[in-house]
Design a protein around this motif. Structure first.
Motif, PDB file in Angstrom:
ATOM      1  N   LEU A 121      38.790  40.878  50.414  1.00  0.00           N
ATOM      2  CA  LEU A 121      39.912  40.110  49.880  1.00  0.00           C
ATOM      3  C   LEU A 121      39.418  39.140  48.822  1.00  0.00           C
ATOM      4  O   LEU A 121      40.077  38.946  47.789  1.00  0.00           O
ATOM      5  CB  LEU A 121      40.627  39.357  51.002  1.00  0.00           C
ATOM      6  CG  LEU A 121      41.771  38.438  50.560  1.00  0.00           C
ATOM      7  CD1 LEU A 121      42.842  39.226  49.817  1.00  0.00           C
ATOM      8  CD2 LEU A 121      42.377  37.716  51.747  1.00  0.00           C
ATOM      9  N   GLY A 122      38.258  38.549  49.061  1.00  0.00           N
ATOM     10  CA  GLY A 122      37.703  37.637  48.072  1.00  0.00           C
ATOM     11  C   GLY A 122      37.495  38.310  46.727  1.00  0.00           C
ATOM     12  O   GLY A 122      37.738  37.709  45.671  1.00  0.00           O
ATOM     13  N   ALA A 123      37.061  39.566  46.760  1.00  0.00           N
ATOM     14  CA  ALA A 123      36.856  40.298  45.503  1.00  0.00           C
ATOM     15  C   ALA A 123      38.182  40.506  44.779  1.00  0.00           C
ATOM     16  O   ALA A 123      38.274  40.332  43.555  1.00  0.00           O
ATOM     17  CB  ALA A 123      36.185  41.638  45.787  1.00  0.00           C
ATOM     18  N   LEU A 124      39.230  40.887  45.520  1.00  0.00           N
ATOM     19  CA  LEU A 124      40.539  41.082  44.896  1.00  0.00           C
ATOM     20  C   LEU A 124      41.079  39.769  44.334  1.00  0.00           C
ATOM     21  O   LEU A 124      41.659  39.739  43.235  1.00  0.00           O
ATOM     22  CB  LEU A 124      41.522  41.664  45.913  1.00  0.00           C
ATOM     23  CG  LEU A 124      41.313  43.137  46.278  1.00  0.00           C
ATOM     24  CD1 LEU A 124      42.277  43.555  47.383  1.00  0.00           C
ATOM     25  CD2 LEU A 124      41.492  44.036  45.058  1.00  0.00           C
ATOM     26  N   ALA A 153      39.300  37.233  43.316  1.00  0.00           N
ATOM     27  CA  ALA A 153      38.504  36.891  42.141  1.00  0.00           C
ATOM     28  C   ALA A 153      38.973  37.684  40.923  1.00  0.00           C
ATOM     29  O   ALA A 153      39.080  37.143  39.813  1.00  0.00           O
ATOM     30  CB  ALA A 153      37.024  37.158  42.417  1.00  0.00           C
ATOM     31  N   LEU A 154      39.273  38.979  41.126  1.00  0.00           N
ATOM     32  CA  LEU A 154      39.790  39.789  40.022  1.00  0.00           C
ATOM     33  C   LEU A 154      41.138  39.270  39.544  1.00  0.00           C
ATOM     34  O   LEU A 154      41.426  39.255  38.346  1.00  0.00           O
ATOM     35  CB  LEU A 154      39.909  41.251  40.474  1.00  0.00           C
ATOM     36  CG  LEU A 154      38.594  41.985  40.719  1.00  0.00           C
ATOM     37  CD1 LEU A 154      38.864  43.341  41.360  1.00  0.00           C
ATOM     38  CD2 LEU A 154      37.810  42.167  39.417  1.00  0.00           C
ATOM     39  N   ALA A 155      41.962  38.826  40.500  1.00  0.00           N
ATOM     40  CA  ALA A 155      43.266  38.268  40.118  1.00  0.00           C
ATOM     41  C   ALA A 155      43.091  36.965  39.339  1.00  0.00           C
ATOM     42  O   ALA A 155      43.803  36.715  38.356  1.00  0.00           O
ATOM     43  CB  ALA A 155      44.111  38.032  41.365  1.00  0.00           C
ATOM     44  N   ALA A 156      42.153  36.131  39.760  1.00  0.00           N
ATOM     45  CA  ALA A 156      41.917  34.862  39.061  1.00  0.00           C
ATOM     46  C   ALA A 156      41.443  35.088  37.630  1.00  0.00           C
ATOM     47  O   ALA A 156      41.679  34.254  36.751  1.00  0.00           O
ATOM     48  CB  ALA A 156      40.890  34.034  39.838  1.00  0.00           C
ATOM     49  N   GLU A 157      40.776  36.219  37.396  1.00  0.00           N
ATOM     50  CA  GLU A 157      40.282  36.524  36.059  1.00  0.00           C
ATOM     51  C   GLU A 157      41.267  37.357  35.244  1.00  0.00           C
ATOM     52  O   GLU A 157      40.965  37.765  34.129  1.00  0.00           O
ATOM     53  CB  GLU A 157      38.940  37.262  36.161  1.00  0.00           C
ATOM     54  CG  GLU A 157      37.846  36.404  36.793  1.00  0.00           C
ATOM     55  CD  GLU A 157      36.522  37.131  36.916  1.00  0.00           C
ATOM     56  OE1 GLU A 157      36.431  38.270  36.394  1.00  0.00           O
ATOM     57  OE2 GLU A 157      35.591  36.580  37.507  1.00  0.00           O
ATOM     58  N   GLY A 158      42.434  37.643  35.815  1.00  0.00           N
ATOM     59  CA  GLY A 158      43.450  38.383  35.088  1.00  0.00           C
ATOM     60  C   GLY A 158      43.298  39.887  35.139  1.00  0.00           C
ATOM     61  O   GLY A 158      44.076  40.607  34.507  1.00  0.00           O
ATOM     62  N   VAL A 159      42.300  40.381  35.897  1.00  0.00           N
ATOM     63  CA  VAL A 159      42.122  41.826  36.021  1.00  0.00           C
ATOM     64  C   VAL A 159      43.188  42.416  36.935  1.00  0.00           C
ATOM     65  O   VAL A 159      43.605  43.565  36.763  1.00  0.00           O
ATOM     66  CB  VAL A 159      40.707  42.149  36.560  1.00  0.00           C
ATOM     67  CG1 VAL A 159      40.505  43.649  36.716  1.00  0.00           C
ATOM     68  CG2 VAL A 159      39.653  41.564  35.628  1.00  0.00           C
ATOM     69  N   ASP A 168      46.985  41.393  39.205  1.00  0.00           N
ATOM     70  CA  ASP A 168      48.143  40.500  39.227  1.00  0.00           C
ATOM     71  C   ASP A 168      48.241  39.878  40.618  1.00  0.00           C
ATOM     72  O   ASP A 168      48.532  40.568  41.593  1.00  0.00           O
ATOM     73  CB  ASP A 168      49.406  41.304  38.906  1.00  0.00           C
ATOM     74  CG  ASP A 168      50.638  40.419  38.773  1.00  0.00           C
ATOM     75  OD1 ASP A 168      50.691  39.355  39.419  1.00  0.00           O
ATOM     76  OD2 ASP A 168      51.557  40.803  38.032  1.00  0.00           O
ATOM     77  N   ARG A 169      47.977  38.570  40.710  1.00  0.00           N
ATOM     78  CA  ARG A 169      47.996  37.910  42.019  1.00  0.00           C
ATOM     79  C   ARG A 169      49.374  37.985  42.659  1.00  0.00           C
ATOM     80  O   ARG A 169      49.493  38.207  43.870  1.00  0.00           O
ATOM     81  CB  ARG A 169      47.560  36.445  41.902  1.00  0.00           C
ATOM     82  CG  ARG A 169      47.629  35.711  43.256  1.00  0.00           C
ATOM     83  CD  ARG A 169      47.208  34.262  43.172  1.00  0.00           C
ATOM     84  NE  ARG A 169      47.604  33.561  44.381  1.00  0.00           N
ATOM     85  CZ  ARG A 169      46.805  33.350  45.429  1.00  0.00           C
ATOM     86  NH1 ARG A 169      45.570  33.785  45.414  1.00  0.00           N
ATOM     87  NH2 ARG A 169      47.263  32.697  46.491  1.00  0.00           N
ATOM     88  N   ALA A 170      50.425  37.820  41.872  1.00  0.00           N
ATOM     89  CA  ALA A 170      51.775  37.865  42.439  1.00  0.00           C
ATOM     90  C   ALA A 170      52.046  39.224  43.078  1.00  0.00           C
ATOM     91  O   ALA A 170      52.612  39.319  44.169  1.00  0.00           O
ATOM     92  CB  ALA A 170      52.811  37.575  41.357  1.00  0.00           C
ATOM     93  N   GLU A 171      51.619  40.291  42.403  1.00  0.00           N
ATOM     94  CA  GLU A 171      51.803  41.630  42.960  1.00  0.00           C
ATOM     95  C   GLU A 171      50.939  41.825  44.199  1.00  0.00           C
ATOM     96  O   GLU A 171      51.378  42.425  45.191  1.00  0.00           O
ATOM     97  CB  GLU A 171      51.441  42.679  41.911  1.00  0.00           C
ATOM     98  CG  GLU A 171      51.664  44.116  42.375  1.00  0.00           C
ATOM     99  CD  GLU A 171      51.216  45.137  41.336  1.00  0.00           C
ATOM    100  OE1 GLU A 171      51.351  46.341  41.618  1.00  0.00           O
ATOM    101  OE2 GLU A 171      50.737  44.732  40.268  1.00  0.00           O
TER     102      GLU A 171
END
Length: 369
Positions: free
Chosen positions: A195-198, A200-206, A208-211
């Motif tokens: 989950l941390g990896a996902l 981190a990817l969301a925080a970098e815009g890779v 979509d955190r909302a999705e």
């Protein structure tokens, strides 16, 4: 047979050369002799690594179809890929290897072997990156382990840690979307770093955190997880107030489910009964304390709890700490419904006279709220 003799002689290079000149029919016929040799080798106390490698190369090389080769690799998913693996696969046409990659990708395991071979085939043939749930999970684990590739085995990415490797990975744009589409299958019950990896990817815009948040709650509402799996995930998410509100329907469904578990399983451990529906749920395997921890992690608002007053009232005759939790919620609702404009708490269906007194359960109570 010549191939079996080469295996006995531990001549790996000779095995590869021999396979290169064999017809498909000869390869099929050779499988019987190789099976006999494997059975005899299994009866020996020790078998030299060079003999094991020669036998594995011969067996894989004698699988004529991509389907048969995939089945063999999945059966021997703990062998160590080496240069001979590439040499055996290079004997096949590109289309054959691409089909093998697709078959392996659809049934990948957390074993590095299957993933590593599939990744090599993707780079080697230019075929599409498999995007199955199994391959996505294997991809994350492989990138986390970051094991070196043997000579001629294509794949792997540079980076000192997992986030750096994911940034440099050409698979990331392809595999993050299916990961975000069904995140519950990846992170619930898995190591927290997934989950941390996902995130981190969301925080970098890779990603979509909302999705990611929306789909994760949809997964949980559709198949409620164990509290021991859900609570660490909810803690790591640390929802903002806006996110908390956006997933209100899924959270409400989970709250209702958990209250139902407490009504059914809220008695002392060892004396619970389960309905056919709840026994199929993984969450019903938790004890009341874990279910309460799940409820608190969901953090239902007073307005949300107000829609389930009757369920909370029915918990008042349960043993502590279940009854204590229900009393806490109902007391908060009473405090929230003070003087002012609008309907009274009784008119709003919140707290009626004697609501905090334990009352016996009766049929249909769960459907009255």
């Amino acid at each position: 047979m010549r191939l079996v003799e080469l295996v006995r002689a531990r001549d790996l290079c000779g095995v590869v050369r021999e396979l290169g000149g064999m017809t498909p029919r000869q390869r099929v016929l050779a499988q019987t002799g190789l099976l006999g040799h494997r059975e005899s080798a299994a009866g020996r106390r020790t078998v030299a690594p060079s003999e094991k490698a020669a036998l594995s190369a011969a067996e894989l090389g004698c699988r004529v179809t991509p389907e048969a080769a995939a089945a063999w690799l999945l059966q021997h998913r703990y062998l160590t890929p080496d240069t001979w693996t590439v040499e055996i696969l290079d004997l096949r046409p590109t289309a054959w290897r691409a089909e093998l990659a697709a078959r392996l990708g659809a049934r990948a395991t957390a074993s590095d072997t299957v993933f590593t071979i599939t990744e090599h085939l993707v780079h080697d043939t230019g075929c599409p990156v498999p995007a199955s749930h199994e391959f996505v999970l294997a991809w994350f684990f492989n990138r986390a382990r970051n094991r070196a590739r043997p000579a001629r085995v294509l794949g792997g990415v540079p980076g000192a840690d997992l986030p750096a490797r994911l940034r440099a990975d050409p698979f990331t744009p392809v595999l993050v979307p299916p990961a975000v589409a069904r995140p519950g299958r990846l992170v619930l019950g898995r190591p927290g770093w997934l989950l941390g990896a996902l995130l981190a990817l969301a925080a970098e815009g890779v990603a979509d955190r909302a999705e990611l948040v929306r789909n994760l709650f949809a997964d949980m509402a559709g198949a409620p997880p164990r509290a021991t799996h859900a609570v660490p995930v909810l803690t790591a998410l640390a929802l903002t107030p806006a996110e908390h509100a956006r997933v209100a329907p899924a959270r409400a469904a989970l709250v209702e489910h958990l209250l139902g578990l407490l009504l059914e399983d809220g008695g002392p451990v060892g004396t619970r009964t389960r309905s056919a529906a709840s026994s199929a749920s993984a969450a019903s395997a938790t004890d009341p304390a874990q279910t309460l921890a799940f409820l608190r992690a969901l953090a239902p608002t007073p307005d949300e709890n107000a829609l389930m007053v009757r369920q909370h009232q029915a918990l008042l005759d349960r043993p502590a700490p279940v009854a204590d939790y229900a009393r806490e919620v109902l007391t908060e609702l009473g405090a929230e419904s003070g003087p002012g404009p609008g309907p009274t708490s009784d008119e709003a269906g919140l707290l009626g006279a004697g609501l905090l007194e334990p009352r016996p359960l009766r049929p249909g109570m769960l459907t009255e709220a």
